[in-house]
Design a protein around this motif. Sequence first.
Motif, PDB file in Angstrom:
ATOM      1  N   VAL A 192       0.838  -1.201   0.000  1.00  0.00           N
ATOM      2  CA  VAL A 192       0.000   0.000   0.000  1.00  0.00           C
ATOM      3  C   VAL A 192       0.873   1.251   0.000  1.00  0.00           C
ATOM      4  CG1 VAL A 192      -1.673   1.325   1.334  1.00  0.00           C
ATOM      5  CG2 VAL A 192      -1.926  -1.139   1.141  1.00  0.00           C
ATOM      6  N   ALA A 193       1.891   1.254   0.864  1.00  0.00           N
ATOM      7  CA  ALA A 193       2.736   2.434   0.988  1.00  0.00           C
ATOM      8  C   ALA A 193       3.517   2.669  -0.303  1.00  0.00           C
ATOM      9  CB  ALA A 193       3.671   2.284   2.180  1.00  0.00           C
ATOM     10  N   ALA A 194       3.984   1.585  -0.937  1.00  0.00           N
ATOM     11  CA  ALA A 194       4.707   1.720  -2.197  1.00  0.00           C
ATOM     12  C   ALA A 194       3.775   2.288  -3.271  1.00  0.00           C
ATOM     13  CB  ALA A 194       5.252   0.367  -2.634  1.00  0.00           C
ATOM     14  N   HIS A 195       2.531   1.811  -3.275  1.00  0.00           N
ATOM     15  CA  HIS A 195       1.524   2.286  -4.223  1.00  0.00           C
ATOM     16  C   HIS A 195       1.285   3.787  -4.055  1.00  0.00           C
ATOM     17  CE1 HIS A 195      -2.093   2.427  -6.616  1.00  0.00           C
ATOM     18  NE2 HIS A 195      -2.808   2.795  -5.578  1.00  0.00           N
ATOM     19  N   GLU A 196       1.219   4.247  -2.799  1.00  0.00           N
ATOM     20  CA  GLU A 196       1.007   5.671  -2.537  1.00  0.00           C
ATOM     21  C   GLU A 196       2.171   6.514  -3.059  1.00  0.00           C
ATOM     22  OE1 GLU A 196      -1.741   6.817  -1.815  1.00  0.00           O
ATOM     23  OE2 GLU A 196      -2.621   4.876  -1.281  1.00  0.00           O
ATOM     24  N   ALA A 197       3.347   5.901  -3.096  1.00  0.00           N
ATOM     25  CA  ALA A 197       4.517   6.627  -3.600  1.00  0.00           C
ATOM     26  C   ALA A 197       4.599   6.530  -5.118  1.00  0.00           C
ATOM     27  CB  ALA A 197       5.786   6.063  -2.973  1.00  0.00           C
ATOM     28  N   GLY A 198       3.670   5.813  -5.727  1.00  0.00           N
ATOM     29  CA  GLY A 198       3.683   5.652  -7.174  1.00  0.00           C
ATOM     30  C   GLY A 198       4.623   4.552  -7.638  1.00  0.00           C
ATOM     31  N   PHE A 199       5.043   3.691  -6.694  1.00  0.00           N
ATOM     32  CA  PHE A 199       5.996   2.624  -7.019  1.00  0.00           C
ATOM     33  C   PHE A 199       5.217   1.316  -7.116  1.00  0.00           C
ATOM     34  CE2 PHE A 199      10.458   0.974  -5.540  1.00  0.00           C
ATOM     35  CZ  PHE A 199      10.571   0.257  -6.712  1.00  0.00           C
ATOM     36  N   ASP A 200       4.473   1.167  -8.210  1.00  0.00           N
ATOM     37  CA  ASP A 200       3.554   0.038  -8.297  1.00  0.00           C
ATOM     38  C   ASP A 200       4.231  -1.301  -8.527  1.00  0.00           C
ATOM     39  OD1 ASP A 200       1.438   1.506  -7.612  1.00  0.00           O
ATOM     40  OD2 ASP A 200       0.366   1.391  -9.525  1.00  0.00           O
ATOM     41  N   THR A 201       5.485  -1.279  -8.990  1.00  0.00           N
ATOM     42  CA  THR A 201       6.181  -2.560  -9.162  1.00  0.00           C
ATOM     43  C   THR A 201       6.393  -3.202  -7.797  1.00  0.00           C
ATOM     44  OG1 THR A 201       7.344  -1.419 -10.917  1.00  0.00           O
ATOM     45  CG2 THR A 201       8.126  -3.620 -10.343  1.00  0.00           C
ATOM     46  N   LEU A 202       6.848  -2.390  -6.839  1.00  0.00           N
ATOM     47  CA  LEU A 202       7.056  -2.893  -5.483  1.00  0.00           C
ATOM     48  C   LEU A 202       5.728  -3.364  -4.884  1.00  0.00           C
ATOM     49  CD1 LEU A 202       8.834  -3.371  -3.018  1.00  0.00           C
ATOM     50  CD2 LEU A 202       8.636  -0.965  -2.447  1.00  0.00           C
ATOM     51  N   PHE A 203       4.675  -2.595  -5.148  1.00  0.00           N
ATOM     52  CA  PHE A 203       3.329  -2.955  -4.674  1.00  0.00           C
ATOM     53  C   PHE A 203       2.939  -4.355  -5.177  1.00  0.00           C
ATOM     54  CE2 PHE A 203      -1.249  -2.090  -6.258  1.00  0.00           C
ATOM     55  CZ  PHE A 203      -1.818  -2.753  -5.191  1.00  0.00           C
ATOM     56  N   MET A 204       3.091  -4.573  -6.485  1.00  0.00           N
ATOM     57  CA  MET A 204       2.678  -5.857  -7.062  1.00  0.00           C
ATOM     58  C   MET A 204       3.519  -7.014  -6.530  1.00  0.00           C
ATOM     59  SD  MET A 204       0.125  -5.444  -9.034  1.00  0.00           S
ATOM     60  CE  MET A 204      -0.797  -4.026  -9.538  1.00  0.00           C
ATOM     61  N   TYR A 205       4.853  -6.813  -6.468  1.00  0.00           N
ATOM     62  CA  TYR A 205       5.720  -7.892  -5.991  1.00  0.00           C
ATOM     63  C   TYR A 205       5.450  -8.238  -4.534  1.00  0.00           C
ATOM     64  CZ  TYR A 205       8.655  -8.560 -10.083  1.00  0.00           C
ATOM     65  OH  TYR A 205       9.111  -8.903 -11.330  1.00  0.00           O
ATOM     66  N   SER A 206       5.285  -7.176  -3.684  1.00  0.00           N
ATOM     67  CA  SER A 206       5.108  -7.483  -2.260  1.00  0.00           C
ATOM     68  C   SER A 206       3.769  -8.168  -2.020  1.00  0.00           C
ATOM     69  CB  SER A 206       5.248  -6.220  -1.409  1.00  0.00           C
ATOM     70  OG  SER A 206       4.303  -5.276  -1.795  1.00  0.00           O
ATOM     71  N   TRP A 207       2.775  -7.824  -2.811  1.00  0.00           N
ATOM     72  CA  TRP A 207       1.474  -8.485  -2.633  1.00  0.00           C
ATOM     73  C   TRP A 207       1.489  -9.896  -3.223  1.00  0.00           C
ATOM     74  CZ3 TRP A 207      -3.794  -5.743  -2.130  1.00  0.00           C
ATOM     75  CH2 TRP A 207      -3.686  -4.767  -1.140  1.00  0.00           C
ATOM     76  N   ARG A 208       2.269 -10.100  -4.267  1.00  0.00           N
ATOM     77  CA  ARG A 208       2.406 -11.468  -4.783  1.00  0.00           C
ATOM     78  C   ARG A 208       3.015 -12.349  -3.698  1.00  0.00           C
ATOM     79  NH1 ARG A 208       7.323 -13.039  -8.540  1.00  0.00           N
ATOM     80  NH2 ARG A 208       8.233 -12.771  -6.472  1.00  0.00           N
TER      81      ARG A 208
END
Lengths: 396, 158
Positions: A121-137
């Motif tokens: 979520v925090a990565a997504h808020e920073a606009g870093f959606d790659t980190l968002f997708m990997y951490s949720w995977r």
Amino acid sequence: MSEAVVQDKKRFVVPIGPQHPALKEPGHFEFTVDGEIVTGATVRLGYAHRGIEKAVESRNWTQSLYLLERICGICSHVHAMTYCLGVEKLAGAEVPPRAQAIRVLVAELERVHSHLLWLGVAAHEAGFDTLFMYSWRDRETVMDLLESFTGNRVNYSANILGGVKCDVTPDLASAILKGVDFLEERSRHYLNVVTTDEVFLQRTRGVGTMSKEVAERLGVVGPTARASGVARDIRIEAPYAAYADFPVQIVLAEAGDLEARFVVRIKELFESYRLIHEVIDKLPPGELQTRMPRKIKAGETISRVEAPRGEAFYFIKSNGSDNPERIKVRTPTLCNMGSVVATAVGHQLADMPMILAGIDPCFSCNDRTVAVRDAAGALVTWESLRQRRLAHQENK
Amino acid sequence: MTSPEERLQAAQQVLASWAGDTQSPEPNRLDVGVAAQNLIAAIEALIGARWGYLSAITGLDLGVEAGQIEVLYHFCEGAAVLTLRVATPRASASVPSVCPLIPSASVFERELVEMMGIQVVGTPDNSRLFLADDWPDDVYPLRKDAVLERGVKEQGNE
């Protein structure tokens, strides 16, 4: 994020929310701005208020457990465990050591899931959606483990009054260890990313800084406090369940900015992985449950547990009957919300979602009368749900 | 490390001049009765002694017959929990605000005002925190005799 600029007589007020101000949960903030700089902030909660504290007063001790577990969909085990530990204390029940160790095991798996969820979520808020997708995977690994352990991805229902329902089989133990080892390797990578990625650091380093003095004065709890150097962790200060047998090492940072909150939470993951290994290695043999009376001895108790977001506090009063007299729930987000309002001032408006996400807020924990309506718009009552269940069973 | 018992003893000494009925319900807990007019002085002394932090405020309705509401201020330090118990009459429930000493208590006090119908004198913000905007002004849901009329009426629609 809904943004409409409202012109007050002297100042501009930018309302953010109530629809997902940062994460997909409801909360309403009003930021007063001078240009891009925030000069004041207020908060309005309650959009997910369900009146649970009132509802438990008309349920018996067992029904209340199921209701309280649903305060939060992320740290459901924490709420159930805090409640059970308190009620067991009132009843004078001796819970078997194996059950207490399994509570710790589920709690740490839950912390892993919660911290990984937050990282995304925090990565997504920073606009870093790659980190968002990997951490949720990767988070799916621990979700699958929790499902095979307890039968549920969320609201695990691992606790009952007097112990736990689920046991660790040898197959499950090896699956958990394997999963945790994979996640440990992944978390090392994430720690490296959040401390070295230049673009990401622009959004986190020196942003939303809270000094130790301010953190102490505002009474913040959990990783948000520890990232400002406040050594406060209930698992260490007042060990509950089996934490006295499986001691935790505190994770602290001094900087107090968003970067420190990332580092503290990721380092706490390593501590959780270590604990999970230790609990599985030294799981005490024995029973999973002890018998609990239907009526609980009159008295008052306080139960405190370190949730993924900080200290959860329960005040439980029994009048000797089979219903609780009063249960007060104080969740960690309520303590931390004050810090958002305080640290917002002086920052860019665009940093607000990150600062909000930085405390890992949980609105449903915070808010606890929802009105559920059926398709015809009529209010669904407890009794009608019961009738529906009975009808469903008859038709089967 | 100091044991919870020693910490609570220290707190008891700090609070000696204001303490009313004092009990130790559990080894790690101390409950100290404090009159509403002495609450601020007592908390000031705790802060001066750097004893613990305010973890939560609980409103406890003792029922219509008892005619009293208790407000419990829970301070924690390590495993020790100190509770200051302030009793106030149900009909005119009122406690002083602790916000001048502990600014973060604002959210706890907003909850106390709307849920329990306690007047918190001097609290910086009396606006709704959890309850809906159209919630009736004189219904305090966590009071034991609260009539949640709207819910009952709507249930009648079924």
